[in-house]
Each structure stands twice: as structure tokens, then as C-alpha cells.
Design a protein around this motif. Structure first.
Motif: not given
Length: 96
Positions: A8-14, A32-40, A69-72, A77-79
Motif C-alpha cells: 500500500a505504501a509503495q502504491s501510494y508513493t508511485g 512533512l508539510r507538503s505530505s500532509f497537504q497532499d493527504f488532505a 486513492q483514499t484507501e492508500l 498515514a497509519v503506517i
């Protein structure tokens, strides 16, 4: 379970090039800020597609893709959260 989390982590990153490391980034905080913004943004987009689908304005394929995409994103985020908690617990176990 570990294999599914890693996949899941690899798929999301790709699937999300915005989360890849930028060689000229400002530092860890900026990453981290850009990752959180991307997640949101991923969650917001999925919510908008789901609402559009409820009123018949969105393609069912787009809804399935947005939910995947949301599931990934949530699994990633949980990982990350679990790894941070594990690192914190390891620090607490260190002798002073």
C-alpha cells in the motif's frame, strides 16, 4: 499484514508523485508539510467525487478510483503513525 502495508505504501508513493522527495527541498519540515497537504487534498477530492456520485454527476469509475486513492493514503498515514509511535517507544526504552 506487513506485506499488504508495504504494498500500500509503495502504491501510494508511485501513484502520488507529489509525495516523492524533491532534491532541492527546504528540509524535513517542508517535506512533512507538503505530505500532509497532499493527504488532505486527496481526502477532499475523494469526498467531492463521492458527493457528486450521490447526485449522479460523477462517473462510477471515478468514484472507485478516488476511493482507492483514499484507501492508500489512509493506509500510508497509519503506517507512518505506527512507525513514529514505535520509534518513540524505542527511545523511551533506552537507558539514560
Amino acid at each position: 499484514m506487513y506485506f499488504q502495508s508495504l504494498t500500500a505504501a509503495q502504491s501510494y508513493t508511485g501513484a502520488r508523485p507529489a509525495t516523492q522527495a524533491d532534491p532541492d527541498h527546504q528540509g524535513v519540515a517542508q517535506g512533512l508539510r507538503s505530505s500532509f497537504q497532499d493527504f488532505a487534498a486527496t481526502l477532499k477530492h475523494s469526498e467531492q467525487v463521492a458527493q457528486s456520485s450521490m447526485v449522479g454527476q460523477a462517473d462510477p469509475h471515478a468514484l472507485v478510483q478516488a476511493l482507492a486513492q483514499t484507501e492508500l493514503a489512509v493506509e500510508t498515514a497509519v503506517i507512518v503513525r505506527n512507525k513514529v509511535v514505535e520509534a518513540y517507544q524505542e527511545i523511551l526504552r533506552m537507558p539514560v
